[in-house]
Design a protein around this motif. Structure first.
Motif, PDB file in Angstrom:
ATOM      1  N   MET A 171       0.835  -1.207   0.000  1.00 49.58           N
ATOM      2  CA  MET A 171       0.000   0.000   0.000  1.00 49.58           C
ATOM      3  C   MET A 171       0.867   1.252   0.000  1.00 49.58           C
ATOM      4  N   MET A 172       1.902   1.254   0.835  1.00 43.86           N
ATOM      5  CA  MET A 172       2.773   2.424   0.956  1.00 43.86           C
ATOM      6  C   MET A 172       3.461   2.755  -0.359  1.00 43.86           C
ATOM      7  N   VAL A 173       4.062   1.752  -0.984  1.00 45.43           N
ATOM      8  CA  VAL A 173       4.796   2.006  -2.221  1.00 45.43           C
ATOM      9  C   VAL A 173       3.850   2.426  -3.334  1.00 45.43           C
ATOM     10  N   ASN A 174       2.698   1.801  -3.445  1.00 47.93           N
ATOM     11  CA  ASN A 174       1.725   2.205  -4.462  1.00 47.93           C
ATOM     12  C   ASN A 174       1.261   3.637  -4.241  1.00 47.93           C
ATOM     13  N   ALA A 175       0.987   3.990  -2.990  1.00 47.77           N
ATOM     14  CA  ALA A 175       0.551   5.355  -2.677  1.00 47.77           C
ATOM     15  C   ALA A 175       1.639   6.360  -3.015  1.00 47.77           C
ATOM     16  N   TYR A 176       2.885   5.992  -2.752  1.00 48.37           N
ATOM     17  CA  TYR A 176       3.999   6.888  -3.061  1.00 48.37           C
ATOM     18  C   TYR A 176       4.154   7.075  -4.563  1.00 48.37           C
ATOM     19  N   GLN A 177       4.029   6.001  -5.332  1.00 47.89           N
ATOM     20  CA  GLN A 177       4.214   6.110  -6.779  1.00 47.89           C
ATOM     21  C   GLN A 177       3.157   7.005  -7.425  1.00 47.89           C
ATOM     22  N   ILE A 178       1.914   6.867  -7.021  1.00 47.33           N
ATOM     23  CA  ILE A 178       0.875   7.716  -7.615  1.00 47.33           C
ATOM     24  C   ILE A 178       1.033   9.149  -7.121  1.00 47.33           C
ATOM     25  N   LYS A 179       1.535   9.345  -5.914  1.00 49.18           N
ATOM     26  CA  LYS A 179       1.816  10.698  -5.429  1.00 49.18           C
ATOM     27  C   LYS A 179       2.900  11.339  -6.276  1.00 49.18           C
ATOM     28  N   ARG A 180       3.916  10.580  -6.657  1.00 48.86           N
ATOM     29  CA  ARG A 180       4.981  11.101  -7.526  1.00 48.86           C
ATOM     30  C   ARG A 180       4.420  11.629  -8.840  1.00 48.86           C
ATOM     31  N   ARG A 181       3.524  10.859  -9.439  1.00 46.04           N
ATOM     32  CA  ARG A 181       3.002  11.273 -10.753  1.00 46.04           C
ATOM     33  C   ARG A 181       2.081  12.477 -10.647  1.00 46.04           C
ATOM     34  N   VAL A 182       1.169  12.458  -9.677  1.00 44.59           N
ATOM     35  CA  VAL A 182       0.139  13.499  -9.609  1.00 44.59           C
ATOM     36  C   VAL A 182       0.670  14.786  -8.998  1.00 44.59           C
ATOM     37  N   TYR A 183       1.413  14.686  -7.902  1.00 45.12           N
ATOM     38  CA  TYR A 183       1.829  15.887  -7.181  1.00 45.12           C
ATOM     39  C   TYR A 183       3.238  16.345  -7.539  1.00 45.12           C
ATOM     40  N   ASP A 184       4.142  15.400  -7.835  1.00 44.43           N
ATOM     41  CA  ASP A 184       5.529  15.756  -8.125  1.00 44.43           C
ATOM     42  C   ASP A 184       5.817  15.825  -9.620  1.00 44.43           C
ATOM     43  N   ARG A 185       4.875  15.364 -10.429  1.00 45.39           N
ATOM     44  CA  ARG A 185       5.013  15.354 -11.893  1.00 45.39           C
ATOM     45  C   ARG A 185       6.254  14.570 -12.316  1.00 45.39           C
ATOM     46  N   GLU A 186       6.427  13.412 -11.699  1.00 47.44           N
ATOM     47  CA  GLU A 186       7.541  12.532 -12.029  1.00 47.44           C
ATOM     48  C   GLU A 186       7.011  11.157 -12.417  1.00 47.44           C
ATOM     49  N   SER A 187       7.867  10.378 -13.044  1.00 44.64           N
ATOM     50  CA  SER A 187       7.456   9.043 -13.490  1.00 44.64           C
ATOM     51  C   SER A 187       7.220   8.141 -12.289  1.00 44.64           C
ATOM     52  N   MET A 188       6.310   7.195 -12.465  1.00 41.95           N
ATOM     53  CA  MET A 188       6.044   6.241 -11.399  1.00 41.95           C
ATOM     54  C   MET A 188       6.360   4.830 -11.888  1.00 41.95           C
ATOM     55  N   TYR A 189       6.691   3.959 -10.942  1.00 39.96           N
ATOM     56  CA  TYR A 189       7.079   2.592 -11.270  1.00 39.96           C
ATOM     57  C   TYR A 189       6.308   1.636 -10.370  1.00 39.96           C
ATOM     58  N   PHE A 190       5.691   0.639 -10.981  1.00 36.13           N
ATOM     59  CA  PHE A 190       4.975  -0.378 -10.210  1.00 36.13           C
ATOM     60  C   PHE A 190       5.616  -1.734 -10.476  1.00 36.13           C
ATOM     61  N   HIS A 191       6.134  -2.350  -9.424  1.00 33.96           N
ATOM     62  CA  HIS A 191       6.778  -3.660  -9.527  1.00 33.96           C
ATOM     63  C   HIS A 191       5.992  -4.679  -8.718  1.00 33.96           C
ATOM     64  N   LEU A 192       5.851  -5.858  -9.248  1.00 32.04           N
ATOM     65  CA  LEU A 192       5.195  -6.935  -8.515  1.00 32.04           C
ATOM     66  C   LEU A 192       6.118  -7.459  -7.421  1.00 32.04           C
ATOM     67  N   PRO A 193       5.562  -7.969  -6.324  1.00 33.73           N
ATOM     68  CA  PRO A 193       6.392  -8.576  -5.279  1.00 33.73           C
ATOM     69  C   PRO A 193       7.196  -9.743  -5.841  1.00 33.73           C
ATOM     70  N   ILE A 194       8.399  -9.913  -5.320  1.00 35.37           N
ATOM     71  CA  ILE A 194       9.269 -11.015  -5.712  1.00 35.37           C
ATOM     72  C   ILE A 194       9.228 -12.071  -4.604  1.00 35.37           C
ATOM     73  N   ALA A 195       8.944 -13.280  -4.975  1.00 40.31           N
ATOM     74  CA  ALA A 195       8.810 -14.358  -3.989  1.00 40.31           C
ATOM     75  C   ALA A 195      10.110 -14.573  -3.228  1.00 40.31           C
ATOM     76  N   GLY A 196       9.968 -14.851  -1.934  1.00 40.61           N
ATOM     77  CA  GLY A 196      11.116 -15.210  -1.122  1.00 40.61           C
ATOM     78  C   GLY A 196      11.837 -14.033  -0.480  1.00 40.61           C
ATOM     79  N   GLN A 197      11.344 -12.816  -0.660  1.00 47.11           N
ATOM     80  CA  GLN A 197      12.025 -11.665  -0.085  1.00 47.11           C
ATOM     81  C   GLN A 197      11.535 -11.376   1.335  1.00 47.11           C
TER      82      GLN A 197
END
Length: 463
Positions: free
Chosen positions: A187-213
């Protein structure tokens, strides 16, 4: 830029409302002592008012002598009977990630064997992804400039995705707890990425979880655009999560969770409220205040400032002649710890190598100087008996900066670390306390007659 549609009031209306309140309301803080009110739920000697019982953790900063005298001692933080120094030593000796084991310890009160720990880590791993459609509907479609608010709202929204949301059985609360512990970093990382795009006007990146981390690895791999990080970086973040995982039942956010839990409300409402409490700059938001003050100090003292120069600048901050005018040295002082905060000492010792590797020597050394000199200045300026020491916030913000994490995430990372403790205290409150928390407030109002509407004099501020 995204602008939320919140209704505004005209300046004249605001002045009217404020004037009306200030003309009819005042409480003198000195009345608390006169009437025996425990302001902040603190006793006169600074100790906390006993409000409940817990097996989850203990915060030790002083000894109480038979005559009632409070004697400061080096601080200790104990999770389920085990000192956090012992957990940190285990992590260092065997080069292990310890947060997941700490989650189990806080929730269940025992140490899992290797097979059970592996099974539990797999359980958390399998639940990191959010429910289908949740990220789009609840996060991306309603971005927030503050990640803590978005996390609080997202946790509350999970209620709509849980068919057993109101079930207060032990089995169900544990299920909800494990899901939230696993999902909150996502939730935190997703919220941060959309905040970057909407409020900071920067690119956002969404990565799927990696098993075993581990949780720390999951955060770094989904936060960073290239998903790359070193083992040492992940270990240091894991250490931050470990030392923030719980801090007794009386801290503001945990007590908030217990108050809501005592009312019989659901898990999502209780945890969401705890996040809201942690957001405050007097609680979880303090690490960001530390970094802003650190930057300010470094700009206003010599590059090679000696102790005398730093000491005098800290004196100006306490006197409100410098800084943000609060008179506070952020990262110094704690409600319980007096001589030392064990969390601060752990982070200080583990941050040093990375600080020197990444070119943060000046920042690190200044924090060490503040830790050393601020208690002296405080004693000289306030002439009070209370001893103060560095708290965990003094070094945590620098670690997050060295890891390349945005300031937007400093307090949210605290929330991710603390949710296991909140959940452990919620279970305890629901299972064993079984009484709504309901303190009293002393009423100070004076009697006044009721004047009919036609007989009331017009307000001078109107018209």
């Amino acid at each position: 830029m995204y602008y939320p549609a919140v209704a505004a009031l005209e300046p004249d209306d605001i002045r009217l409302l404020c004037d009306e309140y200030l003309q009819n309301n005042y409480i003198d803080p000195s009345d608390c002592e006169r009437l025996g009110v425990k302001r902040g739920l603190r006793n006169a000697d600074g100790t906390g008012v006993l409000a409940g019982l817990t097996n989850v953790s203990n915060v030790v900063g002083y000894d109480t002598q038979p005559d009632g005298k409070i004697v400061p001692i080096p601080g200790r933080l104990i999770y389920r009977g085990i000192d956090i120094d012992t957990l940190v030593q285990e992590a260092d000796t065997h080069d292990r990630f310890m947060f997941e084991e700490t989650v189990w310890l806080l929730l269940f009160g025992s140490l899992p064997d290797r097979k059970l720990l592996q099974r539990f880590c797999k359980l958390l791993d399998d639940h990191r992804e959010l429910p289908r459609g949740f990220a789009d509907d609840m996060i991306m479609n309603s971005p927030s400039p503050n990640i803590m608010n978005k996390m609080s709202r997202s946790v509350l929204a999970m209620y709509s995705y849980d068919e057993q949301a109101e079930d207060r059985s032990l089995a169900n609360i544990l299920r909800q707890s494990i899901n939230l512990i696993a999902e909150l970093p996502t939730m935190m990382v997703n919220a941060y990425q959309i905040k970057r795009r909407v409020y900071d006007r920067e690119s956002m990146y969404f990565h799927l979880p990696i098993a075993g981390q581990s949780t720390a690895e999951h955060i770094l791999s989904t936060y960073r655009p290239d998903q790359k990080f070193t083992h040492e970086e992940a270990r240091l973040l894991d250490l931050c999560l470990l030392v923030h995982a719980d801090h007794g039942g009386g801290n503001c956010s945990t007590f908030t969770c217990r108050v809501l839990s005592s009312s019989g409300t659901d898990t999502y409402a209780a945890i969401s409220a705890a996040i809201g409490a942690l957001k405050g700059p007097k609680h979880g938001g303090a690490n960001l205040k530390v970094m802003h003050q650190l930057d300010y100090i470094l700009k206003n003292v010599s590059v090679n400032a000696d102790d005398d120069e730093v000491r005098e600048f800290l004196r100006k901050i306490l006197r409100k002649e410098a800084g943000d005018g609060s008179g506070l040295i952020y990262g110094i002082g704690h409600a319980v710890y007096t001589l030392s905060d064990p969390r601060a000492q752990i982070l200080k010792s583990h941050a040093k190598d990375l600080a020197y590797q990444k070119g943060f020597e000046r920042e690190y050394n200044m924090l060490c100087a503040i830790e050393r000199l601020a208690p002296q200045v405080f004693a000289e300026e306030h002439h009070g008996p209370k001893k103060v020491c560095a708290n965990v916030d003094l070094f945590s913000g620098l670690i997050y900066r060295m890891l390349g994490l945005s300031e937007d995430l400093y307090t949210p990372l605290f929330a991710i670390a603390r949710v296991p403790g909140w959940c452990a205290h919620r279970v305890e409150e629901v299972m064993f306390a079984n009484r709504i928390i309901r303190p009293a407030y002393k009423y100070l109002g004076d009697p006044q007659p009721y004047i009919t509407l036609d007989e009331r004099a017009p307000h001078e501020t109107v018209g």
